[in-house]
Motif scaffolding. Structure first.
Motif, short mmCIF file in Angstrom:
data_model
loop_
_atom_site.label_atom_id
_atom_site.label_comp_id
_atom_site.label_asym_id
_atom_site.label_seq_id
_atom_site.Cartn_x
_atom_site.Cartn_y
_atom_site.Cartn_z
N ALA A 98 0.72 -1.10 0.03
CA ALA A 98 0.12 -0.04 -0.13
C ALA A 98 0.82 1.30 0.00
O ALA A 98 1.83 1.24 0.92
CB ALA A 98 -1.16 -0.02 1.15
N GLY A 99 0.62 2.11 -0.94
CA GLY A 99 1.50 3.27 -0.86
C GLY A 99 0.66 4.51 -1.80
O GLY A 99 -0.34 4.16 -2.69
N ILE A 100 1.08 5.59 -1.42
CA ILE A 100 0.53 6.91 -2.25
C ILE A 100 1.85 7.86 -2.72
O ILE A 100 2.70 7.63 -1.97
CB ILE A 100 -0.48 7.68 -1.76
CG1 ILE A 100 -0.03 8.26 -0.20
CG2 ILE A 100 -1.94 6.86 -1.45
CD1 ILE A 100 -0.95 9.29 0.41
N SER A 101 1.66 8.34 -3.75
CA SER A 101 2.77 8.94 -4.47
C SER A 101 2.31 10.62 -4.03
O SER A 101 1.43 10.94 -3.39
CB SER A 101 2.62 9.31 -6.03
OG SER A 101 1.47 9.33 -6.48
N SER A 102 3.44 11.49 -4.19
CA SER A 102 3.13 12.92 -4.00
C SER A 102 4.23 13.81 -4.73
O SER A 102 5.35 13.94 -4.39
CB SER A 102 3.61 12.95 -2.25
OG SER A 102 3.73 14.41 -2.01
N PRO A 103 3.59 14.49 -5.93
CA PRO A 103 4.43 15.30 -6.69
C PRO A 103 4.77 16.46 -6.16
O PRO A 103 5.12 17.36 -7.12
CB PRO A 103 3.76 14.92 -7.95
CG PRO A 103 2.27 14.60 -7.61
CD PRO A 103 2.27 14.16 -6.27
N THR A 104 4.41 16.95 -5.10
CA THR A 104 4.27 18.46 -4.48
C THR A 104 5.74 18.92 -4.16
O THR A 104 6.42 17.94 -3.61
CB THR A 104 3.54 18.40 -3.07
OG1 THR A 104 2.49 17.78 -3.35
CG2 THR A 104 3.56 19.77 -2.79
N ASP A 105 6.16 19.90 -4.66
CA ASP A 105 7.59 20.62 -4.41
C ASP A 105 7.87 20.93 -2.85
O ASP A 105 6.72 21.21 -2.12
CB ASP A 105 7.75 22.10 -4.88
CG ASP A 105 7.61 21.94 -6.64
OD1 ASP A 105 7.88 20.59 -7.23
OD2 ASP A 105 7.59 22.66 -7.26
N VAL A 106 8.64 20.84 -2.40
CA VAL A 106 8.98 20.80 -1.06
C VAL A 106 8.50 22.35 -0.50
O VAL A 106 7.82 22.65 0.65
CB VAL A 106 10.40 20.60 -0.44
CG1 VAL A 106 11.48 21.84 -1.10
CG2 VAL A 106 10.63 20.62 0.97
N TYR A 159 8.89 10.83 -10.38
CA TYR A 159 7.64 11.69 -10.34
C TYR A 159 7.21 12.23 -8.88
O TYR A 159 7.12 13.49 -9.02
CB TYR A 159 6.44 10.52 -10.54
CG TYR A 159 5.03 11.19 -10.31
CD1 TYR A 159 4.51 11.97 -11.10
CD2 TYR A 159 4.20 10.71 -9.10
CE1 TYR A 159 3.26 12.55 -11.19
CE2 TYR A 159 3.00 11.34 -8.93
CZ TYR A 159 2.42 12.26 -9.91
OH TYR A 159 1.17 12.60 -9.87
N SER A 160 7.48 11.53 -7.89
CA SER A 160 7.36 11.98 -6.52
C SER A 160 8.39 12.80 -6.06
O SER A 160 9.45 12.68 -6.33
CB SER A 160 6.96 10.98 -5.43
OG SER A 160 5.50 10.29 -5.79
N LYS A 161 8.11 13.65 -4.76
CA LYS A 161 9.08 14.36 -4.37
C LYS A 161 9.20 14.12 -3.02
O LYS A 161 9.37 13.05 -2.39
CB LYS A 161 8.48 15.86 -4.60
CG LYS A 161 8.74 15.97 -6.23
CD LYS A 161 8.54 17.50 -6.62
CE LYS A 161 8.96 17.42 -8.24
NZ LYS A 161 8.54 19.02 -8.89
#
Ligand code: NAD
Length: 258
Positions: A98-106, A159-161
């Protein structure tokens, strides 16, 4: 002592995040069922989890349960593992997918966003692992494999950050620490760090153009297939993998050379 302890003929693999039809967990559940494992598909998407279990049971003739489970919620985990322990053979393997991604800049990341990613990717892995280990410790047999990511090693890049990278790096430390405590119970604990794999987690299904762009930096010039991750997961939860523990396996086509 150097004997390999045999697995029971009837045994269960619990897989979190194994409902999505094009995902790594689903492919792994299918492969394990083809090798005779009973499988428990736990996923926040309860309808897909049930559909996956039905399909797997029909195709491979093994017992399978698909249960809506939120890995961030202890009551939900307790209910699911309680049913698995009551209805399926002894749990020998746990695969934390189970996991989710997160492409948000810091600089745009929020505390809520950060905590959500950690809740699913890291705390969820901890909570499910701790619950499943109880029975494994009693039976003195177990295999736990979690999914880190190349993102932990390279700081993203696919993709993710930052939140995702940090949560996936945490899984490597967690794996090593739990492996230390579980060795004496004949339980191995490992993780895999996949590179770019053709699933829907990177903001939807990858277009051919995106795959071609990603492939440029990959030594074997393509993104990975779920089957290629499932194959290693199946080996690591298998009887022959009892001398592998606290390890992190790169499966990335050479995108990262560790
Ligand atoms: P996916 O989106 O197909 O699978 C993730 C699954 O997790 C989904 O079925 C989703 O419903 C489930 N999930 C999300 N939140 C949940 C929650 N709170 N409780 C229970 N289930 C939840 O993506 P995937 O690519 O198959 O990802 C599987 C794992 O592999 C993830 O941990 C991911 O971070 C990791 N990973 C994927 C790649 C890749 O390129 N695809 C690379 C490295 C690591």
């Amino acid at each position: 002592m150097s004997e390999i302890i045999p697995f029971p003929a009837e045994r269960t693999a619990v897989l979190t995040g194994a409902a999505s039809p094009r995902g790594i967990g689903r492919a792994t559940a299918d492969l394990l069922a083809s090798q005779g494992w009973a499988v428990a598909v736990l996923d926040v998407d309860g309808d897909e989890a049930a559909a996956a279990a039905r399909e797997i049971a029909e195709r491979h003739g093994v017992p399978a349960l698909g249960l809506r489970t939120d890995v961030t919620d202890e009551a939900s985990i307790e209910a699911a593992i309680g049913r698995v322990e009551a209805e399926l053979p002894a749990v020998v393997a746990l695969v934390n997918c189970a996991g989710i991604s997160s492409p948000t800049d810091v600089m745009d990341e929020t505390k809520e966003g950060w905590e959500r990613v950690f809740a699913v990717n890291m705390t969820g892995t901890f909570l499910v692992t701790q619950r499943v280990l109880r029975g494994m410790i009693e039976r003195k047999l177990g295999r736990v494999v979690s999914i880190s990511s190349i993102s932990a090693q390279r700081g993203g890049g696919t993709y993710s950050k930052s939140a995702y990278s940090a949560s996936k790096a945490a899984i490597i430390g967690f794996t090593r620490a739990v492996a230390r405590e579980m060795g004496e119970h004949n339980i191995t604990v490992n993780c895999i760090a996949p590179g770019a794999v053709d699933t829907d987690i990177m903001g939807g299904t990858l277009s051919d153009e995106r795959k071609a762009a990603m492939a440029q930096d990959i030594l074997v010039r393509r993104v990975g297939a779920v089957r290629e991750i499932a194959a290693l997961l199946a080996f690591l939860v298998g009887e022959d993998a009892g001398y592998i523990t606290a390890a992190t396996y790169d499966v990335n086509g050479g995108l990262q050379i560790s």
